[in-house]
Design a protein around this motif. Structure first.
Motif, PDB file in Angstrom:
ATOM      1  N   ARG A 129       0.870  -1.048  -0.161  1.00  0.00           N
ATOM      2  CA  ARG A 129       0.042   0.060  -0.011  1.00  0.00           C
ATOM      3  C   ARG A 129       0.819   1.012   0.046  1.00  0.00           C
ATOM      4  O   ARG A 129       0.378   2.533   0.142  1.00  0.00           O
ATOM      5  CB  ARG A 129      -0.823  -0.052   1.285  1.00  0.00           C
ATOM      6  CG  ARG A 129      -1.928  -1.193   1.330  1.00  0.00           C
ATOM      7  CD  ARG A 129      -2.929  -1.261   2.346  1.00  0.00           C
ATOM      8  NE  ARG A 129      -2.104  -1.012   3.591  1.00  0.00           N
ATOM      9  CZ  ARG A 129      -1.299  -2.034   4.602  1.00  0.00           C
ATOM     10  NH1 ARG A 129      -1.548  -3.312   3.780  1.00  0.00           N
ATOM     11  NH2 ARG A 129      -0.764  -1.975   5.578  1.00  0.00           N
ATOM     12  N   GLY A 130       2.111   1.163  -0.012  1.00  0.00           N
ATOM     13  CA  GLY A 130       3.112   2.279  -0.018  1.00  0.00           C
ATOM     14  C   GLY A 130       3.236   2.543   1.304  1.00  0.00           C
ATOM     15  O   GLY A 130       2.903   1.750   2.298  1.00  0.00           O
ATOM     16  N   VAL A 131       3.853   3.602   1.421  1.00  0.00           N
ATOM     17  CA  VAL A 131       4.222   4.054   2.941  1.00  0.00           C
ATOM     18  C   VAL A 131       4.398   5.612   3.132  1.00  0.00           C
ATOM     19  O   VAL A 131       4.657   6.249   2.203  1.00  0.00           O
ATOM     20  CB  VAL A 131       5.775   3.288   3.257  1.00  0.00           C
ATOM     21  CG1 VAL A 131       6.852   3.901   2.958  1.00  0.00           C
ATOM     22  CG2 VAL A 131       5.657   3.333   4.876  1.00  0.00           C
ATOM     23  N   SER A 132       4.055   6.148   4.200  1.00  0.00           N
ATOM     24  CA  SER A 132       4.375   7.289   4.894  1.00  0.00           C
ATOM     25  C   SER A 132       5.207   7.280   6.096  1.00  0.00           C
ATOM     26  O   SER A 132       4.377   6.560   6.924  1.00  0.00           O
ATOM     27  CB  SER A 132       3.344   8.249   4.953  1.00  0.00           C
ATOM     28  OG  SER A 132       2.863   8.798   3.551  1.00  0.00           O
ATOM     29  N   MET A 133       6.319   7.921   6.421  1.00  0.00           N
ATOM     30  CA  MET A 133       7.025   7.818   7.402  1.00  0.00           C
ATOM     31  C   MET A 133       7.428   8.958   8.290  1.00  0.00           C
ATOM     32  O   MET A 133       7.800  10.046   7.532  1.00  0.00           O
ATOM     33  CB  MET A 133       8.322   6.907   7.144  1.00  0.00           C
ATOM     34  CG  MET A 133       7.965   5.432   6.773  1.00  0.00           C
ATOM     35  SD  MET A 133       9.456   4.675   6.586  1.00  0.00           S
ATOM     36  CE  MET A 133       9.976   5.206   4.881  1.00  0.00           C
ATOM     37  N   PHE A 134       7.748   9.153   9.573  1.00  0.00           N
ATOM     38  CA  PHE A 134       8.221  10.177  10.056  1.00  0.00           C
ATOM     39  C   PHE A 134       9.450   9.538  10.746  1.00  0.00           C
ATOM     40  O   PHE A 134       9.493   8.607  11.299  1.00  0.00           O
ATOM     41  CB  PHE A 134       7.344  10.653  11.398  1.00  0.00           C
ATOM     42  CG  PHE A 134       8.028  11.501  12.215  1.00  0.00           C
ATOM     43  CD1 PHE A 134       8.232  12.938  12.018  1.00  0.00           C
ATOM     44  CD2 PHE A 134       8.605  10.904  13.435  1.00  0.00           C
ATOM     45  CE1 PHE A 134       8.969  13.603  12.803  1.00  0.00           C
ATOM     46  CE2 PHE A 134       9.217  11.831  14.411  1.00  0.00           C
ATOM     47  CZ  PHE A 134       9.353  13.176  14.088  1.00  0.00           C
ATOM     48  N   TYR A 135      10.778  10.360  10.737  1.00  0.00           N
ATOM     49  CA  TYR A 135      11.893   9.779  11.238  1.00  0.00           C
ATOM     50  C   TYR A 135      12.649  11.176  11.877  1.00  0.00           C
ATOM     51  O   TYR A 135      12.781  12.011  11.228  1.00  0.00           O
ATOM     52  CB  TYR A 135      12.473   8.983  10.641  1.00  0.00           C
ATOM     53  CG  TYR A 135      12.713   9.097   9.192  1.00  0.00           C
ATOM     54  CD1 TYR A 135      14.075   9.583   8.443  1.00  0.00           C
ATOM     55  CD2 TYR A 135      11.794   8.856   8.165  1.00  0.00           C
ATOM     56  CE1 TYR A 135      14.152   9.686   7.050  1.00  0.00           C
ATOM     57  CE2 TYR A 135      11.759   8.837   6.838  1.00  0.00           C
ATOM     58  CZ  TYR A 135      12.943   9.612   6.343  1.00  0.00           C
ATOM     59  OH  TYR A 135      13.347   9.600   5.074  1.00  0.00           O
ATOM     60  N   CYS A 136      13.501  10.604  12.795  1.00  0.00           N
ATOM     61  CA  CYS A 136      14.389  11.490  13.619  1.00  0.00           C
ATOM     62  C   CYS A 136      15.791  10.939  13.522  1.00  0.00           C
ATOM     63  O   CYS A 136      15.851   9.702  13.731  1.00  0.00           O
ATOM     64  CB  CYS A 136      13.840  11.844  14.996  1.00  0.00           C
ATOM     65  SG  CYS A 136      15.140  12.707  16.112  1.00  0.00           S
ATOM     66  N   TYR A 137      16.838  11.525  13.229  1.00  0.00           N
ATOM     67  CA  TYR A 137      18.123  10.984  13.392  1.00  0.00           C
ATOM     68  C   TYR A 137      18.890  12.062  13.968  1.00  0.00           C
ATOM     69  O   TYR A 137      18.935  13.303  13.914  1.00  0.00           O
ATOM     70  CB  TYR A 137      18.733  10.962  11.663  1.00  0.00           C
ATOM     71  CG  TYR A 137      18.194   9.752  10.952  1.00  0.00           C
ATOM     72  CD1 TYR A 137      18.175   8.655  11.469  1.00  0.00           C
ATOM     73  CD2 TYR A 137      17.293  10.257   9.776  1.00  0.00           C
ATOM     74  CE1 TYR A 137      17.421   7.379  10.594  1.00  0.00           C
ATOM     75  CE2 TYR A 137      16.726   9.198   9.096  1.00  0.00           C
ATOM     76  CZ  TYR A 137      16.849   8.172   9.476  1.00  0.00           C
ATOM     77  OH  TYR A 137      16.319   7.087   8.726  1.00  0.00           O
ATOM     78  N   ARG A 138      19.959  11.465  14.815  1.00  0.00           N
ATOM     79  CA  ARG A 138      21.160  12.202  15.287  1.00  0.00           C
ATOM     80  C   ARG A 138      22.167  12.128  14.309  1.00  0.00           C
ATOM     81  O   ARG A 138      23.331  12.091  14.809  1.00  0.00           O
ATOM     82  CB  ARG A 138      21.520  11.638  16.415  1.00  0.00           C
ATOM     83  CG  ARG A 138      20.472  12.082  17.843  1.00  0.00           C
ATOM     84  CD  ARG A 138      21.201  11.872  19.374  1.00  0.00           C
ATOM     85  NE  ARG A 138      22.593  12.235  19.311  1.00  0.00           N
ATOM     86  CZ  ARG A 138      22.758  13.630  19.681  1.00  0.00           C
ATOM     87  NH1 ARG A 138      21.982  14.258  20.060  1.00  0.00           N
ATOM     88  NH2 ARG A 138      24.256  13.864  20.113  1.00  0.00           N
TER      89      ARG A 138
END
Length: 142
Positions: A129-138
């Motif tokens: 179905r595809g994807v939407s993501m939130f992410y955080c990186y140091r």
């Protein structure tokens, strides 16, 4: 590893870009900001990230923490493959907002997350179905 390298910029360089963006937009560092303050964020090139696997769209969100860290939202259509890579400058977290990804024969769906240790190689494939993501990186993954 593949030709994809998310370590093309330092965290300091990305924070400098965010500071320049905020200054150009006249943003107060002490003010609360929301997505409604940036209705054009997906259409403007100012915070768009081009160093992504084919099939992905990605923007850097217009803030960072005292930690420091940077924050992103990305999306992709079904079955896009993200090749083996690592984030060498710091750890991160990826949260699935909608759709899914397949990681090590497990499907992470909306609400699922993965913690990434600095330097740990990984890869995944977007679900049907595809994807939407939130992410955080140091680190800076732009």
């Amino acid at each position: 590893m593949s030709g994809f390298n998310p370590n093309s910029k330092t965290l300091a360089a990305c924070i400098a870009e965010l500071e320049a963006f905020r200054k150009a937009r006249g943003l107060d560092d002490k003010a609360i900001i929301t997505s409604l303050d940036f209705p054009d964020i997906w259409r403007t090139k100012e915070l768009s990230v081009s160093n992504v696997p084919g099939g992905f769209n990605k923007i850097m969100l217009p803030f960072f923490t005292d930690g420091p860290a940077t924050f992103y939202i990305s999306s992709a259509g079904p079955y896009v493959k993200v090749p083996l890579h690592s984030h060498d400058e710091g750890a991160g977290i990826r949260v699935i907002m909608s759709g899914s990804i397949m990681y090590e024969d497990k499907e992470l769906e909306a609400g699922g997350w993965m913690y990434l240790k600095a330097g740990a190689p990984y890869q995944f494939t977007v679900g049907p179905r595809g994807v939407s993501m939130f992410y955080c990186y140091r680190c800076c993954c732009a």
